[in-house]
Design an enzyme around this catalytic site. Structure first.
Site, mmCIF file in Angstrom:
data_model
loop_
_atom_site.group_PDB
_atom_site.id
_atom_site.type_symbol
_atom_site.label_atom_id
_atom_site.label_comp_id
_atom_site.label_asym_id
_atom_site.label_seq_id
_atom_site.Cartn_x
_atom_site.Cartn_y
_atom_site.Cartn_z
ATOM 1 N N SER A 22 0.820 -1.211 0.000
ATOM 2 C CA SER A 22 0.000 0.000 0.000
ATOM 3 C C SER A 22 0.853 1.260 0.000
ATOM 4 O O SER A 22 0.335 2.366 0.029
ATOM 5 C CB SER A 22 -0.921 0.015 1.228
ATOM 6 O OG SER A 22 -0.165 -0.181 2.410
ATOM 7 N N ASN A 109 -1.987 -2.882 13.170
ATOM 8 C CA ASN A 109 -3.444 -2.659 13.171
ATOM 9 C C ASN A 109 -3.845 -1.426 13.985
ATOM 10 O O ASN A 109 -4.689 -0.645 13.560
ATOM 11 C CB ASN A 109 -4.174 -3.895 13.684
ATOM 12 C CG ASN A 109 -3.896 -5.112 12.820
ATOM 13 O OD1 ASN A 109 -3.304 -4.978 11.745
ATOM 14 N ND2 ASN A 109 -4.302 -6.282 13.267
ATOM 15 N N THR A 154 -39.957 26.960 -8.096
ATOM 16 C CA THR A 154 -40.222 25.585 -7.665
ATOM 17 C C THR A 154 -40.460 24.824 -8.973
ATOM 18 O O THR A 154 -41.002 25.394 -9.931
ATOM 19 C CB THR A 154 -41.465 25.457 -6.762
ATOM 20 O OG1 THR A 154 -42.616 25.864 -7.502
ATOM 21 C CG2 THR A 154 -41.360 26.311 -5.505
ATOM 22 N N HIS A 155 -40.012 23.589 -9.019
ATOM 23 C CA HIS A 155 -40.076 22.787 -10.263
ATOM 24 C C HIS A 155 -39.346 23.487 -11.411
ATOM 25 O O HIS A 155 -39.671 23.269 -12.585
ATOM 26 C CB HIS A 155 -41.523 22.500 -10.688
ATOM 27 C CG HIS A 155 -42.400 22.024 -9.580
ATOM 28 N ND1 HIS A 155 -42.627 20.697 -9.320
ATOM 29 C CD2 HIS A 155 -43.079 22.716 -8.635
ATOM 30 C CE1 HIS A 155 -43.435 20.573 -8.273
ATOM 31 N NE2 HIS A 155 -43.711 21.790 -7.826
ATOM 32 N N SER A 276 -14.160 26.414 -26.256
ATOM 33 C CA SER A 276 -14.352 25.181 -27.018
ATOM 34 C C SER A 276 -13.260 25.103 -28.071
ATOM 35 O O SER A 276 -12.817 26.118 -28.604
ATOM 36 C CB SER A 276 -15.724 25.220 -27.681
ATOM 37 O OG SER A 276 -15.729 24.416 -28.839
ATOM 38 N N LYS A 282 -17.819 29.913 -27.748
ATOM 39 C CA LYS A 282 -18.198 29.269 -26.481
ATOM 40 C C LYS A 282 -17.417 29.758 -25.275
ATOM 41 O O LYS A 282 -16.219 30.008 -25.332
ATOM 42 C CB LYS A 282 -18.009 27.754 -26.583
ATOM 43 C CG LYS A 282 -19.008 27.034 -27.443
ATOM 44 C CD LYS A 282 -20.453 27.204 -27.006
ATOM 45 C CE LYS A 282 -20.782 26.441 -25.737
ATOM 46 N NZ LYS A 282 -20.812 24.986 -25.952
ATOM 47 N N ASN A 284 -17.587 28.168 -21.492
ATOM 48 C CA ASN A 284 -18.256 27.099 -20.746
ATOM 49 C C ASN A 284 -17.965 27.161 -19.237
ATOM 50 O O ASN A 284 -16.845 27.449 -18.834
ATOM 51 C CB ASN A 284 -17.804 25.735 -21.275
ATOM 52 C CG ASN A 284 -18.183 25.546 -22.739
ATOM 53 O OD1 ASN A 284 -19.215 26.051 -23.183
ATOM 54 N ND2 ASN A 284 -17.339 24.857 -23.472
ATOM 55 N N GLU A 289 -19.335 22.594 -13.643
ATOM 56 C CA GLU A 289 -19.718 21.254 -14.120
ATOM 57 C C GLU A 289 -18.852 20.174 -13.485
ATOM 58 O O GLU A 289 -19.327 19.094 -13.128
ATOM 59 C CB GLU A 289 -19.580 21.184 -15.642
ATOM 60 C CG GLU A 289 -20.591 22.043 -16.373
ATOM 61 C CD GLU A 289 -20.235 22.172 -17.846
ATOM 62 O OE1 GLU A 289 -20.487 21.226 -18.602
ATOM 63 O OE2 GLU A 289 -19.696 23.219 -18.241
ATOM 64 N N TYR A 316 -9.289 -7.052 12.608
ATOM 65 C CA TYR A 316 -8.684 -6.483 11.404
ATOM 66 C C TYR A 316 -8.700 -7.474 10.242
ATOM 67 O O TYR A 316 -8.505 -8.679 10.427
ATOM 68 C CB TYR A 316 -7.224 -6.060 11.683
ATOM 69 C CG TYR A 316 -6.548 -5.499 10.447
ATOM 70 C CD1 TYR A 316 -6.688 -4.173 10.096
ATOM 71 C CD2 TYR A 316 -5.815 -6.334 9.594
ATOM 72 C CE1 TYR A 316 -6.104 -3.667 8.942
ATOM 73 C CE2 TYR A 316 -5.232 -5.840 8.436
ATOM 74 C CZ TYR A 316 -5.377 -4.502 8.114
ATOM 75 O OH TYR A 316 -4.816 -4.014 6.974
ATOM 76 N N GLN A 321 -7.111 -2.138 4.331
ATOM 77 C CA GLN A 321 -6.048 -1.345 3.703
ATOM 78 C C GLN A 321 -6.608 -0.466 2.593
ATOM 79 O O GLN A 321 -6.076 0.601 2.298
ATOM 80 C CB GLN A 321 -4.979 -2.294 3.145
ATOM 81 C CG GLN A 321 -3.841 -1.607 2.418
ATOM 82 C CD GLN A 321 -2.652 -2.520 2.265
ATOM 83 O OE1 GLN A 321 -1.934 -2.787 3.208
ATOM 84 N NE2 GLN A 321 -2.448 -3.041 1.066
ATOM 85 N N LYS A 324 -8.095 3.694 2.669
ATOM 86 C CA LYS A 324 -7.437 4.981 2.471
ATOM 87 C C LYS A 324 -7.750 5.599 1.111
ATOM 88 O O LYS A 324 -7.783 6.819 0.978
ATOM 89 C CB LYS A 324 -5.925 4.819 2.660
ATOM 90 C CG LYS A 324 -5.579 4.699 4.141
ATOM 91 C CD LYS A 324 -4.209 4.125 4.390
ATOM 92 C CE LYS A 324 -4.149 2.630 4.261
ATOM 93 N NZ LYS A 324 -5.029 1.904 5.217
HETATM 94 N N1 ARG Z 1 -1.107 -1.447 5.437
HETATM 95 C C1 ARG Z 1 -2.052 -1.946 6.373
HETATM 96 C C2 ARG Z 1 -3.360 -1.140 6.245
HETATM 97 O O1 ARG Z 1 -3.323 -0.120 5.650
HETATM 98 C C3 ARG Z 1 -1.536 -1.822 7.763
HETATM 99 C C4 ARG Z 1 -2.073 -2.834 8.705
HETATM 100 C C5 ARG Z 1 -1.612 -4.197 8.300
HETATM 101 N N2 ARG Z 1 -1.901 -5.183 9.272
HETATM 102 C C6 ARG Z 1 -1.798 -6.473 9.017
HETATM 103 N N3 ARG Z 1 -2.092 -7.260 9.962
HETATM 104 N N4 ARG Z 1 -1.448 -6.911 7.848
HETATM 105 O O2 ARG Z 1 -4.391 -1.541 6.716
#
Ligand code: ARG
Length: 455
Positions: A22, A109, A154-155, A276, A282, A284, A289, A316, A321, A324
């Site tokens: 990650s 964790n 309205t509408h 455009s 144009k 825009n 948007e 966990y 993971q 994020k």
């Molecule tokens: N990279 C992991 C996450 O974002 C960290 C926790 C990993 N824990 C594990 N037991 N593999 O969740």
């Protein structure tokens, strides 16, 4: 280096390594991760779990690593999987065996859980600041337009005349509630998971209250399994982002309509418009948007995280993971959208004359004409019917209600007198509103005063 390699007799394939890692997206948590680790090291030293010298050396080195990351001198690797193990690996490279003691009484964790919470506390503060700027901009514009009359819809059909200030203050209220919502969400983000270990707590004499103080958390999460397993605070955070985006998107939709030739109520500044590649004429409203479009993205982020969490047995699971990605995306998208939006409304040109002109047509004083007859003692339902007939008559004749002669008025009801003309003039329709929170000039000024008083 794989910090967990002891139990394994075979290395992961490079594709598995890449799939598992990650670091590509969680490296942006480097500061939160180091902050959490410094607090943890300090606690370990204070409690005698490691020596004070070891604790100090770890803290000093983590601070150096932080400075090096910020100076762009550190290279993270996929091999070290995530931000936690990358930093721990660098620490150990620098101070050897002492570095290996940092992870005592901790798991990744509870480490990641504290990192996200620290990150979301920071993001919530940044979002609050941006929303405050947006509210200030709306207040400023409303102040400039207390006298600007426009059609209320309205509408999307012309309904009753209002002032632009009234319309803007409607959004003021929505974005104020968005701020409240984030502030409320913050109460649940602001709780410490660190010290929970992998799921069951640890065998060491740790001090979680000290960690909470060090890291500035309002309280300690009372159950370690909950602390490492749930992401409800992140779901809530994205929900707050989604609701704010919804409000922005509605406003953008209006600005897109209002800047069309058909409405011509506003002109978005050149600096927030695009042209455009084929049609030379144009201009825009792309920013508006895009905010409307990005709202869909943030809704997706919300659904993404809810779905990640829905089937997870405690505690966990690696699925977490993935949390994020939607969390970062929602925060980034919202911040960029609010920032652009505020600048865009502060620079747009309001075409007051066109707004007022539009407010004169569309029979928006029909309700006021009915109220006039009510004041003469006719029951409202009957008045509604009489004015309905008048509107139909005027549509066929192509005139406004106030363009009828007195004789024409009388032919619909003998209760009509000369004062009808004054009563149904657009500004009179606005001034005549008496209920609290109405569009009357007086009420809008009171709303503005209340806003100032509550700042
Ligand atoms: N990279 C992991 C996450 O974002 C960290 C926790 C990993 N824990 C594990 N037991 N593999 O969740």
């Amino acid at each position: 280096m794989k910090l967990w390699k002891g139990r394994f007799s075979k290395a992961a394939t490079s594709s598995a390594d890449e799939f598992n890692a990650s670091i590509e997206f969680d490296q942006r948590l480097y500061k939160e991760d180091i902050t959490g680790s410094i607090a943890h090291a300090r606690m370990l030293g204070k409690q005698g779990i490691i020596t004070l010298e070891e604790s100090q050396l770890i803290i000093k080195t983590l601070q150096e690593i932080l400075a090096d990351i910020e100076a762009g001198k550190v290279k993270f690797t996929i091999e070290s999987e995530d931000i936690h193990m990358n930093i721990e690996t660098i620490l150990t490279e620098r101070i050897g065996a002492t570095g290996k003691k940092l992870h005592t009484a901790r798991s990744r964790n509870d480490q990641i859980a504290v990192d996200i919470r620290l990150y979301l506390k920071k993001e919530t503060a940044a979002i609050d600041k941006l929303l405050k700027e947006l509210l200030d901009a709306l207040e400023k514009l409303a102040e400039e337009h207390v006298d600007t009359v426009m059609p209320g819809y309205t509408h999307l059909q012309r309904a009753q005349p209002v002032t632009l200030a009234y319309h803007l203050l409607a959004y003021y209220q929505m974005f104020s509630r968005d701020r409240e919502r984030f502030a409320d969400c913050l109460k649940r983000i602001d709780r410490l998971p660190l010290g929970s270990g992998a799921l069951a707590g640890t065998t060491y004499n740790t001090d979680r209250d000290f960690l909470a103080d060090e890291l500035g958390f309002a309280s300690v999460l009372p159950n370690g399994m909950d602390a490492v397993a749930d992401r409800d605070f992140a779901v809530e955070f994205i929900n707050c982002c989604a609701v704010t985006m919804m409000h922005l998107s509605r406003f953008c939709e209006e600005l897109i309509l209002w800047s069309s030739v058909e409405f011509s109520f506003v002109e978005i500044d050149d600096s927030f418009s695009t042209g455009s590649s084929i049609m030379p004429q144009k201009k825009n409203p792309d920013m508006a948007e895009l905010i409307r479009g990005k709202t869909g993205r943030v809704y997706g982020d919300l659904m993404n995280l809810l779905t990640i969490c829905k089937g997870l047995p405690l505690a966990y699971n690696k699925d977490l993971q993935e949390d994020k990605i939607p969390v970062f995306d929602a925060a980034d998208t919202l911040k960029a959208s609010v920032g652009i939006f505020t600048e865009m409304i502060l620079t747009m040109k309001v075409k007051e004359d066109n707004m007022e002109h539009a407010a004169k047509y569309g029979y928006m004083n029909a309700t006021d004409a009915a109220d006039y007859l009510v004041s003469k003692g006719i029951p409202f339902r009957d008045c509604h019917e009489i004015i309905g007939k008048i509107v139909l008559y005027c549509i066929n004749k192509g005139i406004a209600i106030e363009e009828m002669t007195m004789d024409e008025f009388k032919s619909f009801s003998s209760e009509f007198g000369e004062d009808i003309y004054d009563k149904i003039a657009i500004r009179s329709c606005i001034s005549a509103k008496k209920s609290k929170g109405s569009t009357s000039f007086e009420s809008v000024k009171a709303q503005l005063e209340e806003i100032k008083a509550n700042k």
